[in-house]
Design a protein around this motif. Structure first.
Motif, PDB file in Angstrom:
ATOM      1  N   TRP A 325       0.837  -1.192   0.000  1.00  0.00           N
ATOM      2  CA  TRP A 325       0.000   0.000   0.000  1.00  0.00           C
ATOM      3  C   TRP A 325       0.870   1.239   0.000  1.00  0.00           C
ATOM      4  CZ3 TRP A 325       1.117  -2.644   4.380  1.00  0.00           C
ATOM      5  CH2 TRP A 325       1.465  -1.924   5.521  1.00  0.00           C
ATOM      6  N   THR A 326       0.285   2.332  -0.460  1.00  0.00           N
ATOM      7  CA  THR A 326       1.005   3.592  -0.635  1.00  0.00           C
ATOM      8  C   THR A 326       0.347   4.693   0.185  1.00  0.00           C
ATOM      9  OG1 THR A 326       1.737   2.997  -2.864  1.00  0.00           O
ATOM     10  CG2 THR A 326       1.719   5.331  -2.314  1.00  0.00           C
ATOM     11  N   ARG A 327       1.180   5.498   0.840  1.00  0.00           N
ATOM     12  CA  ARG A 327       0.705   6.655   1.587  1.00  0.00           C
ATOM     13  C   ARG A 327       1.325   7.906   0.981  1.00  0.00           C
ATOM     14  NH1 ARG A 327       3.205   3.392   5.688  1.00  0.00           N
ATOM     15  NH2 ARG A 327       1.696   2.096   6.809  1.00  0.00           N
ATOM     16  N   ASP A 328       0.653   9.043   1.211  1.00  0.00           N
ATOM     17  CA  ASP A 328       1.305  10.290   0.847  1.00  0.00           C
ATOM     18  C   ASP A 328       2.097  10.816   2.039  1.00  0.00           C
ATOM     19  OD1 ASP A 328      -0.445  11.676   2.569  1.00  0.00           O
ATOM     20  OD2 ASP A 328      -1.878  12.035   0.962  1.00  0.00           O
ATOM     21  N   SER A 329       2.754  11.936   1.867  1.00  0.00           N
ATOM     22  CA  SER A 329       3.730  12.382   2.856  1.00  0.00           C
ATOM     23  C   SER A 329       3.112  12.765   4.191  1.00  0.00           C
ATOM     24  CB  SER A 329       4.522  13.572   2.310  1.00  0.00           C
ATOM     25  OG  SER A 329       3.645  14.637   1.975  1.00  0.00           O
ATOM     26  N   SER A 330       1.790  12.949   4.248  1.00  0.00           N
ATOM     27  CA  SER A 330       1.164  13.379   5.500  1.00  0.00           C
ATOM     28  C   SER A 330       1.079  12.269   6.536  1.00  0.00           C
ATOM     29  CB  SER A 330      -0.233  13.936   5.218  1.00  0.00           C
ATOM     30  OG  SER A 330      -1.076  12.916   4.702  1.00  0.00           O
ATOM     31  N   ILE A 331       1.184  11.017   6.097  1.00  0.00           N
ATOM     32  CA  ILE A 331       1.048   9.910   7.051  1.00  0.00           C
ATOM     33  C   ILE A 331       2.169   8.890   6.868  1.00  0.00           C
ATOM     34  CG2 ILE A 331      -1.427  10.067   7.527  1.00  0.00           C
ATOM     35  CD1 ILE A 331      -1.933   8.058   5.294  1.00  0.00           C
ATOM     36  N   PHE A 332       3.390   9.359   6.715  1.00  0.00           N
ATOM     37  CA  PHE A 332       4.529   8.458   6.578  1.00  0.00           C
ATOM     38  C   PHE A 332       4.792   7.712   7.874  1.00  0.00           C
ATOM     39  CE2 PHE A 332       7.291  10.278   2.900  1.00  0.00           C
ATOM     40  CZ  PHE A 332       6.259   9.968   2.035  1.00  0.00           C
ATOM     41  N   THR A 333       5.307   6.505   7.730  1.00  0.00           N
ATOM     42  CA  THR A 333       5.858   5.804   8.873  1.00  0.00           C
ATOM     43  C   THR A 333       7.232   6.389   9.191  1.00  0.00           C
ATOM     44  OG1 THR A 333       6.518   3.645   9.747  1.00  0.00           O
ATOM     45  CG2 THR A 333       6.914   4.024   7.422  1.00  0.00           C
ATOM     46  N   ASN A 334       7.656   6.262  10.419  1.00  0.00           N
ATOM     47  CA  ASN A 334       8.930   6.860  10.833  1.00  0.00           C
ATOM     48  C   ASN A 334      10.144   6.030  10.432  1.00  0.00           C
ATOM     49  OD1 ASN A 334       7.656   9.056  12.081  1.00  0.00           O
ATOM     50  ND2 ASN A 334       7.301   7.878  13.948  1.00  0.00           N
ATOM     51  N   SER A 335       9.925   4.779  10.033  1.00  0.00           N
ATOM     52  CA  SER A 335      11.062   3.923   9.697  1.00  0.00           C
ATOM     53  C   SER A 335      11.703   4.375   8.388  1.00  0.00           C
ATOM     54  CB  SER A 335      10.598   2.472   9.576  1.00  0.00           C
ATOM     55  OG  SER A 335       9.600   2.355   8.583  1.00  0.00           O
ATOM     56  N   PRO A 336      13.036   4.299   8.277  1.00  0.00           N
ATOM     57  CA  PRO A 336      13.711   4.740   7.053  1.00  0.00           C
ATOM     58  C   PRO A 336      13.376   3.804   5.893  1.00  0.00           C
ATOM     59  CG  PRO A 336      15.267   3.676   8.543  1.00  0.00           C
ATOM     60  CD  PRO A 336      13.981   3.823   9.305  1.00  0.00           C
ATOM     61  N   PRO A 337      13.347   4.311   4.660  1.00  0.00           N
ATOM     62  CA  PRO A 337      13.028   3.458   3.509  1.00  0.00           C
ATOM     63  C   PRO A 337      14.188   2.550   3.150  1.00  0.00           C
ATOM     64  CG  PRO A 337      13.586   5.659   2.777  1.00  0.00           C
ATOM     65  CD  PRO A 337      13.548   5.713   4.281  1.00  0.00           C
ATOM     66  N   ASP A 338      13.882   1.446   2.494  1.00  0.00           N
ATOM     67  CA  ASP A 338      14.920   0.550   1.988  1.00  0.00           C
ATOM     68  C   ASP A 338      15.515   1.067   0.686  1.00  0.00           C
ATOM     69  OD1 ASP A 338      14.742  -1.976   3.819  1.00  0.00           O
ATOM     70  OD2 ASP A 338      12.676  -1.450   3.369  1.00  0.00           O
ATOM     71  N   VAL A 339      14.704   1.798  -0.077  1.00  0.00           N
ATOM     72  CA  VAL A 339      15.184   2.378  -1.322  1.00  0.00           C
ATOM     73  C   VAL A 339      14.416   3.666  -1.581  1.00  0.00           C
ATOM     74  CG1 VAL A 339      13.558   1.016  -2.710  1.00  0.00           C
ATOM     75  CG2 VAL A 339      15.627   1.946  -3.785  1.00  0.00           C
ATOM     76  N   THR A 340      15.111   4.662  -2.122  1.00  0.00           N
ATOM     77  CA  THR A 340      14.493   5.929  -2.494  1.00  0.00           C
ATOM     78  C   THR A 340      14.585   6.081  -4.012  1.00  0.00           C
ATOM     79  OG1 THR A 340      15.061   6.983  -0.384  1.00  0.00           O
ATOM     80  CG2 THR A 340      14.565   8.439  -2.244  1.00  0.00           C
TER      81      THR A 340
END
Length: 404
Positions: A325-340
């Motif tokens: 699933w995809t979220r927009d920037s207003s409800i990001f999880t705090n964990s760092p991404p695996d890839v940007t």
């Protein structure tokens, strides 16, 4: 003080949940219960939106639980749950439950499965099924996947036989009338019905032969298909609607022409056209990826997060519990991404324009030299590979069904 999140179109057409800040406690109404809920109730009600339901639960979890503001949750029907971790697991896995049912039903209907077939092959992954609060003590997965099918495609399964079925009592009465007179032969019973002008009964009865070619003598099967085609033609002559006439004539053509049958059996290329792509929002496109991957396989059990930076806008896609699933920037999880992934919307469009049978637009995207991937690009490739895994097949006659 009480904070509210509105959640319309979820468990009820008008719904909201409440956060009692002084008590660190969420009143979740009927959005979460200690069982799988109904997307459509057997008693009859307005169809609920499993995507909106999942999104609302995810928003509750991010805003109140992950932010450390809630350590208990209670609802209208069952007992509370206590402790931040337990609350996060409860709300999070129910959110993923509804999203999994939605996305994998859409994945299978796009592969040509009808509602009853999807209900037989779609099973929850262990990560979701093992939770007691996701079990079917009230709502049932078999019923809920049919509700999702209904939401998008309605009751009609595109089979011309289904377009104008007889009421059950009428079909049963004609069955009792014609079968004894035929000496027990279904084909002979259909001939008698055809002579009487009972064409709707003919096409329904002979569908029992058409769908099981290996169970009938080849000559009987061929005669049955020709007679069903004749009945379809008679129904086409009588149809005022051009759409209905075309369906009935297509059924007749299919029965009589092997080349046309082979054409109908050819998988369609589910690629979006340029106009469709250009008029879709970026998040819509990222959301649609979840319905293009096979989450019914063990290969989809990995976890990972992708951060998208597209024309200055940020989105986060996460794979967890076989759910994407995809979220927009207003409800990001705090964990760092695996890839940007950094790119432009034009790069995204080009990847979708280049999609063809046997490819995923993720694979095409990573071939673009203008797209920058920082981190584990294999995460995207693993997601892409899920689109190539064959969906589960229906069991052979005599074998137990998956749902049993």
């Amino acid at each position: 003080e009480v904070e509210f999140i509105l959640a319309p179109g979820t468990e009820a057409p008008a719904s909201m949940v409440m956060m009692f800040a002084d008590y660190n406690s969420i009143g979740v109404a009927d959005m979460c219960v200690q069982t799988q809920h109904n997307i459509l109730t057997p008693r009859g009600a307005q169809l609920r939106d499993p995507l909106a339901w999942s999104d609302s639960l995810d928003e509750i979890k991010r805003r109140w639980v992950d932010a450390g503001r809630a350590d208990s949750v209670w609802g209208g029907h069952n007992w509370p749950r206590w402790g931040k971790d337990a609350v996060a697991e409860y709300i999070g896995k129910q959110s993923r439950l509804f999203r999994f049912i939605h996305d994998q039903t859409v994945f299978l209907l796009n592969k040509g499965y009808d509602a009853r077939e999807i209900a037989e092959v779609l099973t929850l992954p262990p990560a979701l099924a093992k939770e007691w609060f996701n079990r079917g003590y009230y709502g049932v997965t078999i019923f809920n996947v049919k509700a999702v099918y209904q939401k998008y495609l309605g009751w009609f399964d595109n089979n011309p036989v289904s377009l104008w079925r007889l009421p059950d009592t009428t079909f049963a009465a004609l069955y009792a009338r014609y079968l004894p007179r035929s000496g027990g032969s279904l084909l002979e019973a259909a001939r008698l019905a055809y002579a009487d002008g009972s064409y709707r009964w003919v096409v329904e009865a002979l569908e029992l032969i058409r769908l099981a070619p290996g169970e009938w003598d080849s000559s009987v099967y061929a005669e049955a298909m020709n007679l069903q085609a004749d009945a379809f033609e008679q129904m086409a002559y009588a149809a005022e609607s051009g759409v209905w006439r075309n369906y009935f004539l297509t059924g007749a053509w299919r029965n009589r022409d092997e080349r046309f049958r082979n054409l109908l059996d050819t998988a369609a290329i589910a690629a979006m056209g340029p106009d469709t792509v250009r008029n879709m929002g970026t998040k819509q496109i990222l959301d649609s990826l979840a319905t293009q991957i096979n989450g019914l396989t063990d290969a989809s059990s990995f976890t990972g997060t992708v951060l998208w930076e597209i024309d200055g806008n940020k989105y986060q896609t996460r794979m967890e519990d076989h759910v994407l699933w995809t979220r927009d920037s207003s409800i990001f999880t705090n964990s760092p991404p695996d890839v940007t992934i950094t790119m432009t919307r034009d790069d995204l469009n080009l990847a979708l324009f280049g999609q063809s049978a046997g490819t995923s637009w993720l694979e095409i995207l990573l071939l673009n030299e203008n797209v920058k991937a920082d981190g584990d690009r294999n995460l995207l490739l693993n997601i892409a590979r899920l689109s190539h895994i064959t969906p589960p097949a229906l069991p052979e006659p005599g074998q137990p069904l998956a749902a049993e």
